[in-house]
Motif scaffolding. Structure first.
Motif, short mmCIF file in Angstrom:
data_model
loop_
_atom_site.label_atom_id
_atom_site.label_comp_id
_atom_site.label_asym_id
_atom_site.label_seq_id
_atom_site.Cartn_x
_atom_site.Cartn_y
_atom_site.Cartn_z
N ASN A 1 0.84 -1.20 0.00
CA ASN A 1 0.00 0.00 0.00
C ASN A 1 0.87 1.25 0.00
O ASN A 1 1.35 1.71 1.03
CB ASN A 1 -0.91 -0.04 1.24
CG ASN A 1 -1.78 1.19 1.33
OD1 ASN A 1 -1.83 2.00 0.39
ND2 ASN A 1 -2.45 1.35 2.45
N THR A 2 1.07 1.81 -1.18
CA THR A 2 2.01 2.94 -1.31
C THR A 2 1.28 4.26 -1.50
O THR A 2 1.88 5.25 -1.92
CB THR A 2 2.95 2.71 -2.51
OG1 THR A 2 2.14 2.51 -3.67
CG2 THR A 2 3.84 1.52 -2.32
N GLN A 3 0.00 4.25 -1.16
CA GLN A 3 -0.80 5.43 -1.47
C GLN A 3 -0.31 6.74 -0.86
O GLN A 3 -0.20 7.73 -1.54
CB GLN A 3 -2.24 5.18 -1.07
CG GLN A 3 -3.03 4.79 -2.28
CD GLN A 3 -4.50 4.64 -2.01
OE1 GLN A 3 -4.94 4.77 -0.86
NE2 GLN A 3 -5.23 4.36 -3.04
N GLY A 4 0.03 6.72 0.44
CA GLY A 4 0.44 7.99 1.06
C GLY A 4 1.93 8.25 0.96
O GLY A 4 2.44 9.18 1.62
N ILE A 5 2.65 7.47 0.16
CA ILE A 5 4.10 7.59 0.12
C ILE A 5 4.54 8.63 -0.91
O ILE A 5 4.23 8.50 -2.09
CB ILE A 5 4.73 6.22 -0.25
CG1 ILE A 5 4.24 5.11 0.68
CG2 ILE A 5 6.25 6.28 -0.31
CD1 ILE A 5 4.71 5.22 2.09
N ALA A 6 5.25 9.65 -0.43
CA ALA A 6 5.76 10.65 -1.39
C ALA A 6 7.08 10.12 -1.93
O ALA A 6 8.16 10.62 -1.63
CB ALA A 6 5.96 11.98 -0.68
N GLY A 7 7.00 9.06 -2.70
CA GLY A 7 8.21 8.38 -3.19
C GLY A 7 8.44 8.66 -4.66
O GLY A 7 8.01 9.69 -5.20
N SER A 8 9.12 7.71 -5.31
CA SER A 8 9.54 7.94 -6.70
C SER A 8 8.35 8.04 -7.64
O SER A 8 8.39 8.76 -8.63
CB SER A 8 10.47 6.83 -7.14
OG SER A 8 9.83 5.59 -7.01
N LYS A 9 7.29 7.28 -7.35
CA LYS A 9 6.11 7.27 -8.24
C LYS A 9 5.52 8.69 -8.35
O LYS A 9 5.16 9.13 -9.44
CB LYS A 9 5.09 6.30 -7.65
CG LYS A 9 4.04 5.82 -8.60
CD LYS A 9 4.48 4.60 -9.38
CE LYS A 9 3.63 4.41 -10.62
NZ LYS A 9 2.50 3.54 -10.39
#
Ligand SMILES: O=C(O)CCC(=O)C(=O)O
Ligand SMILES: [Fe+2]
Length: 458
Positions: free
Chosen positions: A443-451
């Protein structure tokens, strides 16, 4: 449908278009001598017999007689029973355990033709496989009355029959479907190709739910090989148990997946989630004279990854993660790393490459993270404050494997190769993948990552 309501012409057209496609595909295939070699024998026999299924001499005909004698009477399925009834089916059969044929269906590309001929609307690219079923010999007066082929699994969709050029007449295969009838007379088809340099087999593939019948053979021997056609599963994610790989380790796809899964199960590892970085182990050729209107080479790269890079990519996907390839550029003088998710044509610029990418090409600054998620301070921070874009994009990455150094983006690059080509250059690519918080990694929804840093397509 009421009798008097006129039929809209477009319905008619659609209906006749649907009915136009016959439920089979057939043709001939030229083969080499060794493809026609058949070895056969029972496990309890000490010797195997050898026969050339393209031969037409008296000796060859005698060999086919012998093959017929070595066959058992062919049964057919009635409900769950194998029935022997010579008023319904009269033919000889040999099980696939008792013979070897030189012809290799996978190498022949015949399945490509079957896919194109039988499947349509996107299905023609679906993987299929052929499973050798039986050898049959239809001697004089042999036949097989109308029937449908028994499905041997929900994934079975068709049957493939190869008819060898052993001298014979009659034995046409007749197919019937929705009031239509088609005849595949291999004896006639093959006699028309008898003068070709390469001896040929006739083939037909049809959906197994189509009714079909083999008409009586009037002379000679009709020798066939049948295959069952299946939808093939997608390429195996893990190797079967009986296949062990000692070296290289990365080929053990399961091992890569397990190591990754264990790392992600650790609650102290990036507890809030974040971005993992993997420097790929191989370099990939990129068009040197790339222009903005050309497709982004990074898009294709996913399908072209090599060795351990491919194993890593698939292992990440198997964990419901979405790895993305990025190009990285590093500046030693400014202690900064910048990444882009598309090819860039920089041309000549006086600015440092990294800053040019940041300021004009949607580049994203990469800062290194520790495994607990804290950011490592960098010597380049001050310069970035001074020369970087206002509200520039930045991503924190925990590097699992080191990324390629000395990658220059969009500029000439000389390297040693086995061809004196200057059209392509090798570039080192990194895979970045966002992971969710501990316990919920997919679950990467709240992640301010590379996407979240991906450029909107230019
Ligand atoms: O030999 C043929 O053409 C078809 C044979 C057949 O229908 C079968 O083996 O089920
Ligand atoms: Fe059949």
């Amino acid at each position: 449908m009421s009798d008097c309501a006129p039929e809209p012409p477009l319905v008619k057209r659609l209906r006749s278009t649907l009915a136009e496609n016959p439920p089979f595909c057939s043709g001939t295939l030229g083969l080499h001598a060794r493809d026609f070699t058949l070895l056969y024998g029972k496990p309890e026999d000490d010797i195997a017999h050898r026969i050339n299924l393209s031969g037409t001499s008296a000796k060859d005909v005698e060999a086919v007689n012998k093959l017929e004698q070595a066959c058992e009477a062919a049964t057919f399925g009635r409900n769950a029973e194998a029935v022997l009834d010579e008023t319904y089916r009269k033919a000889g059969k040999m099980d696939s355990d008792n013979f070897f044929l030189g012809f290799d269906v996978d190498r022949s590309r015949i399945l490509d033709v079957v896919r194109a001929g039988l499947l349509a609307g996107g299905d023609e690219t679906k993987p299929i496989r052929a499973e050798l079923y039986k050898l049959n010999v239809y001697g004089k007066d042999a036949f097989f009355k109308p029937h449908k082929d028994t499905p041997r699994g929900t994934d079975m969709f068709g049957s493939l029959v190869l008819v060898f050029p052993t001298p014979h007449e009659g034995g046409a295969l007749v197919l019937r479907h929705e009031g239509n009838e088609w005849s595949f007379d291999a004896a006639q088809i093959l006699s028309a190709t008898a003068h070709y340099e390469l001896k040929r087999v006739a083939y037909i593939a049809f959906f197994s739910d189509i009714e079909h019948e083999v008409l009586p053979v009037t002379s000679g021997h009709r020798v066939t090989i049948t295959y069952n056609l299946y939808w093939a599963p997608p390429p195996a994610v893990a190797f079967p148990e009986e296949l062990s790989v000692i070296y290289p380790k990365h080929s053990n796809f399961a091992a890569v997946g397990e190591a990754l899964a264990e790392l992600l199960a650790d609650p102290t590892f990036l507890p809030e989630g974040g971005t993992l970085g993997f420097g790929l182990r191989h370099a990939y050729p990129f068009e040197k004279r790339w222009e903005r209107k050309m497709p982004n080479p990074l898009d294709k790269l996913r399908g072209w990854l090599k060795g351990s890079d491919a194993a890593l990519f698939r292992a990440l996907q198997a964990l419901s993660l979405d790895p993305q390839p990025w190009l990285l550029c590093q500046s030693d003088s400014y202690c900064i790393t910048v990444m882009v998710d598309h090819m860039v044509r920089l041309g000549y610029c006086e600015e440092d490459e990294c800053y040019a990418l940041l300021n004009h090409h949607g580049g994203v600054r990469v800062v290194e993270k520790n495994s607990d998620g804290t950011v490592k301070p960098s010597k380049g921070d001050e310069d970035y404050e001074a020369y970087g874009p206002e509200n520039g994009k930045e991503v924190g990455v925990f590097w699992v494997t080191e990324y390629g150094k000395n990658n220059t983006i969009g500029s000439e690059y000389t390297a040693y190769g086995n061809e004196p080509t200057t059209a392509y250059m090798y570039m080192v690519v990194s895979l970045l993948v966002d992971i969710g918080p501990a316990g919920d990694r997919a679950n990467t929804q709240g992640i301010a990552g590379s996407k979240a840093m991906q450029s909107t397509k230019e």
